[in-house]
Design an enzyme around this catalytic site. Structure first.
Site, PDB file in Angstrom:
ATOM      1  N   GLU A  33      -0.237   5.355  31.681  1.00  0.00           N
ATOM      2  CA  GLU A  33      -0.060   6.687  32.023  1.00  0.00           C
ATOM      3  C   GLU A  33       0.922   7.304  32.095  1.00  0.00           C
ATOM      4  OE1 GLU A  33       0.423   9.646  35.917  1.00  0.00           O
ATOM      5  OE2 GLU A  33       1.406   7.768  34.966  1.00  0.00           O
ATOM      6  N   GLU A 108      -2.074  12.665  32.406  1.00  0.00           N
ATOM      7  CA  GLU A 108      -2.207  13.608  33.484  1.00  0.00           C
ATOM      8  C   GLU A 108      -1.662  15.233  33.104  1.00  0.00           C
ATOM      9  OE1 GLU A 108      -0.535  14.076  38.170  1.00  0.00           O
ATOM     10  OE2 GLU A 108      -0.345  12.142  37.203  1.00  0.00           O
TER      11      GLU A 108
END
Length: 241
Positions: A33, A108
């Site tokens: 991530e 993200e």
């Protein structure tokens, strides 16, 4: 239960740097991530905060600086002198590290504070150019951005990020729409999330650094955890299985 390296291997390396991602790329975990902002000159860079103060020797907002200016700052020595000289990576540089690996890539979109105009389109373009459409999930606390992703590239996986306890989460996800739910981990233990789990919708939780919490989440059927210590969690879960 799957493991994602949160901001790379950020418990052992300076977060969102090439060295943190290189470490994660060598691990037999499911995914990685990282966070994306947009510079003054329209470049996609990987950093969590809107400002560079916490993770560099500089100060100021990412949006107010060009990529060239940002590259002059040290993003490693705040963590340890061993990492002096690490610079802010571009999205392209990070994705390039994983082109030959198996990892699922959680990008993200950090547009929940500043609505970076054109950022979604730029991210979609680079993901497509690098042939990574089937290996990414685009997540955000900015649910308008997630809706835009689905409008422009409906085949891509999206995830809505939440810190709060949710009521009727499936209805809200369908309204965005989003394919997965990414939650602050204590909220995943609430009864309202059970319906999401029972529907087969991926539920991934952040940030899980303790074995006892990982075990509790695995017990309720959570799909994945984001952790700063991916190797430690990988060893623990492998031993438990």
């Amino acid at each position: 239960m799957e493991i994602y390296a949160h901001r790379g291997s950020s418990g052992t390396h300076p977060e969102n740097t090439i060295t943190a991602f290189t470490e994660a790329a060598h691990l037999a975990i499911h995914g990685v991530e990282f966070d994306v902002h947009l510079t003054k000159d329209g470049e996609l860079v990987v950093i969590h905060d809107e400002r560079i103060d916490r993770t560099s020797n500089g100060t100021g907002y990412v949006k107010d600086m060009t990529l060239a200016k940002l590259k002059t700052f040290d993003f490693g020595s705040w963590f340890s002198p061993d990492f002096t000289g690490q610079t802010i990576p571009t999205l392209h540089e990070v994705l390039q590290l994983f082109t030959e690996t198996h990892h699922h890539l959680n990008i993200e979109l950090k547009s929940d504070i500043f609505p970076y105009e054109g950022m979604v389109e730029k991210v979609l373009a680079i993901v497509s150019e690098m042939g990574l459409d089937s290996r990414v999930v685009l997540s955000s606390f900015d649910h308008e951005a997630i809706r835009t992703v689905k409008q422009l590239a409906p085949h891509l996986e999206t995830a809505a990020l939440f810190m709060e306890v949710l009521v009727e989460p499936l209805d809200y996800m369908r309204a965005i729409p989003a394919d997965a739910l990414h939650l602050f981990f204590p909220t995943a233990l609430r009864p309202s999330i059970q319906q999401v789990l029972e529907s087969g919708t991926p539920v991934r939780t952040f940030t899980v650094n303790e074995a006892q919490y990982a075990q509790a989440l695995q017990d309720v059927g959570v799909s994945a955890i984001f952790t700063d210590f991916p190797e430690k969690m990988m060893i623990y879960l492998n031993e438990k299985s």
